[in-house]
Design a protein around this motif. Structure first.
Motif, mmCIF file in Angstrom:
data_model
loop_
_atom_site.group_PDB
_atom_site.id
_atom_site.type_symbol
_atom_site.label_atom_id
_atom_site.label_comp_id
_atom_site.label_asym_id
_atom_site.label_seq_id
_atom_site.Cartn_x
_atom_site.Cartn_y
_atom_site.Cartn_z
ATOM 1 N N ASP A 246 86.995 22.712 45.341
ATOM 2 C CA ASP A 246 86.879 22.623 43.883
ATOM 3 C C ASP A 246 88.241 22.782 43.208
ATOM 4 O O ASP A 246 88.505 22.168 42.167
ATOM 5 C CB ASP A 246 85.917 23.690 43.359
ATOM 6 C CG ASP A 246 84.461 23.363 43.660
ATOM 7 O OD1 ASP A 246 84.163 22.185 43.925
ATOM 8 O OD2 ASP A 246 83.626 24.285 43.628
ATOM 9 N N GLN A 247 89.106 23.600 43.801
ATOM 10 C CA GLN A 247 90.454 23.768 43.249
ATOM 11 C C GLN A 247 91.220 22.445 43.289
ATOM 12 O O GLN A 247 92.002 22.148 42.377
ATOM 13 C CB GLN A 247 91.209 24.842 44.040
ATOM 14 C CG GLN A 247 90.663 26.253 43.838
ATOM 15 C CD GLN A 247 91.290 27.255 44.807
ATOM 16 O OE1 GLN A 247 91.958 26.880 45.775
ATOM 17 N NE2 GLN A 247 91.065 28.532 44.555
ATOM 18 N N HIS B 186 93.132 20.612 40.179
ATOM 19 C CA HIS B 186 94.549 20.246 40.214
ATOM 20 C C HIS B 186 94.752 18.791 39.778
ATOM 21 O O HIS B 186 95.642 18.488 38.959
ATOM 22 C CB HIS B 186 95.124 20.435 41.624
ATOM 23 C CG HIS B 186 95.176 21.851 42.069
ATOM 24 N ND1 HIS B 186 95.417 22.904 41.215
ATOM 25 C CD2 HIS B 186 95.023 22.398 43.306
ATOM 26 C CE1 HIS B 186 95.418 24.038 41.891
ATOM 27 N NE2 HIS B 186 95.183 23.758 43.158
ATOM 28 N N LEU B 187 93.939 17.896 40.308
ATOM 29 C CA LEU B 187 94.081 16.483 39.955
ATOM 30 C C LEU B 187 93.779 16.243 38.481
ATOM 31 O O LEU B 187 94.438 15.423 37.833
ATOM 32 C CB LEU B 187 93.163 15.625 40.834
ATOM 33 C CG LEU B 187 93.653 15.362 42.258
ATOM 34 C CD1 LEU B 187 92.650 14.515 43.023
ATOM 35 C CD2 LEU B 187 95.017 14.675 42.258
ATOM 36 N N THR B 188 92.791 16.949 37.947
ATOM 37 C CA THR B 188 92.472 16.811 36.522
ATOM 38 C C THR B 188 93.654 17.242 35.668
ATOM 39 O O THR B 188 94.015 16.561 34.694
ATOM 40 C CB THR B 188 91.229 17.648 36.173
ATOM 41 O OG1 THR B 188 90.109 17.172 36.924
ATOM 42 C CG2 THR B 188 90.915 17.561 34.690
ATOM 43 N N GLU C 277 107.403 19.599 38.363
ATOM 44 C CA GLU C 277 107.425 21.065 38.346
ATOM 45 C C GLU C 277 106.038 21.639 38.618
ATOM 46 O O GLU C 277 105.878 22.586 39.394
ATOM 47 C CB GLU C 277 107.937 21.554 36.987
ATOM 48 C CG GLU C 277 108.053 23.062 36.889
ATOM 49 C CD GLU C 277 108.598 23.501 35.542
ATOM 50 O OE1 GLU C 277 108.371 24.672 35.169
ATOM 51 O OE2 GLU C 277 109.237 22.677 34.858
ATOM 52 N N VAL C 278 105.022 21.065 37.981
ATOM 53 C CA VAL C 278 103.650 21.529 38.205
ATOM 54 C C VAL C 278 103.240 21.256 39.651
ATOM 55 O O VAL C 278 102.606 22.101 40.303
ATOM 56 C CB VAL C 278 102.676 20.841 37.228
ATOM 57 C CG1 VAL C 278 101.230 21.167 37.590
ATOM 58 C CG2 VAL C 278 102.977 21.250 35.793
ATOM 59 N N ALA C 279 103.599 20.094 40.166
ATOM 60 C CA ALA C 279 103.274 19.752 41.554
ATOM 61 C C ALA C 279 103.929 20.735 42.519
ATOM 62 O O ALA C 279 103.312 21.158 43.512
ATOM 63 C CB ALA C 279 103.730 18.333 41.857
ATOM 64 N N ALA C 280 105.168 21.125 42.244
ATOM 65 C CA ALA C 280 105.866 22.081 43.101
ATOM 66 C C ALA C 280 105.172 23.438 43.084
ATOM 67 O O ALA C 280 105.075 24.118 44.110
ATOM 68 C CB ALA C 280 107.321 22.215 42.650
ATOM 69 N N THR C 281 104.673 23.824 41.914
ATOM 70 C CA THR C 281 103.946 25.095 41.799
ATOM 71 C C THR C 281 102.659 25.050 42.610
ATOM 72 O O THR C 281 102.302 26.014 43.299
ATOM 73 C CB THR C 281 103.620 25.393 40.327
ATOM 74 O OG1 THR C 281 104.840 25.463 39.577
ATOM 75 C CG2 THR C 281 102.870 26.712 40.195
ATOM 76 N N ILE C 282 101.970 23.925 42.537
ATOM 77 C CA ILE C 282 100.715 23.768 43.279
ATOM 78 C C ILE C 282 100.957 23.885 44.785
ATOM 79 O O ILE C 282 100.253 24.609 45.488
ATOM 80 C CB ILE C 282 100.059 22.418 42.943
ATOM 81 C CG1 ILE C 282 99.528 22.432 41.508
ATOM 82 C CG2 ILE C 282 98.925 22.102 43.925
ATOM 83 C CD1 ILE C 282 99.000 21.086 41.034
ATOM 84 N N THR C 283 101.953 23.177 45.286
ATOM 85 C CA THR C 283 102.211 23.205 46.734
ATOM 86 C C THR C 283 102.737 24.566 47.188
ATOM 87 O O THR C 283 102.552 24.939 48.352
ATOM 88 C CB THR C 283 103.206 22.111 47.133
ATOM 89 O OG1 THR C 283 104.413 22.239 46.353
ATOM 90 C CG2 THR C 283 102.621 20.727 46.897
#
Length: 247
Positions: free
Chosen positions: A57-58, A62-64, A83-89
């Motif tokens: 579900d997370q 993330h994609l939304t 930047e957001v993508a880096a935080t996610i990974t």
């Protein structure tokens, strides 16, 4: 002589009854222990299933969020998306990479350092172009332990990007519970198409199978437990059974 023969027969009958009593006690204890082990596998598997469902579900969330950033910034803030993508990974290491692939030749791709290979990139674009709105999954062509979760952005026929999360399937079902470290226990994820992104499942005497609670990632969690005679009747149990039969 007659007395001796009668006594011998009585002793043999006693030994036979004693042996039958031991067998019955051992059989009962073995059945009870097997039921306990099967219950333990079911309980642990249900817990792992809930954990994997929450993690899946997370991914949707993330994609939304990433799509919202793309649409709201009108691609002017690619740095924000990166930047957001880096935080996610960083906080969700099972997500190997986040990629926004252009569906129009004039637009550049936006990819994190672990960019998709050419085959995976083509697959992601094809999925997004054929999308009717729902998120889609596909196995990675680079690593059998990974799968791709794809969303078009914006989520309409006017989509400009194909958003993709490159996900480590083994990490999706990773757990710190010592139960899953036992050599007699195994588990895997199975895709609806029959692909196995997390390795093999050992033959087990007790099994569990349930689809992950995610509409976008309907992976099937399968677990197995190998039960040996020694697991059902350890030495201590045999000694207890013998003592009970002598009472």
């Amino acid at each position: 002589m007659r007395f001796t023969t009668s006594t011998l027969r009585s002793a043999m009958r006693f030994l036979a009854l004693w042996a039958c009593a031991i067998v019955m006690v051992l059989a009962t204890l073995g059945i009870m222990e097997r039921q306990r082990l099967v219950r333990e596998l079911t309980v642990k598997s249900e817990g792992l299933h809930r954990l994997a469902s929450q993690r899946a579900d997370q991914h949707d969330a993330h994609l939304t969020a990433l799509s919202a950033i793309l649409v709201a910034s009108e691609e002017a803030r690619q740095d924000l998306l990166i930047e957001v993508a880096a935080t996610i990974t960083r906080f969700y290491p099972r997500i190997v990479s986040v990629n926004a692939l252009s569906l129009e030749p004039a637009r550049p791709d936006i990819q994190t350092p672990f960019a998709l290979g050419a085959q995976d990139a083509t697959r992601v674009r094809d999925i997004a172009l054929q999308s009717t709105g729902a998120l889609q999954i596909a196995p990675s062509t680079v690593d059998v332990d990974r799968y791709l979760l794809v969303k078009r952005s914006p989520n309409s026929q006017a989509a400009r990007y194909a958003l993709a999360l490159n996900i480590n399937a083994a990490a999706l079902v990773a757990s710190d519970d010592p139960f899953w470290q036992r050599p007699s226990v195994s588990h895997r994820l199975l895709s609806p198409q029959g692909d196995v992104p997390t390795g093999g499942l050992a033959t087990g005497d007790a099994t569990f199978s349930k689809t992950i609670g995610s509409a976008s990632q309907p992976l099937i969690l399968e677990t197995a437990l190998r039960i040996r005679t020694a697991d059902l009747l350890p030495n201590g149990t045999v000694l207890v059974a013998t003592a009970l039969a002598m009472l």
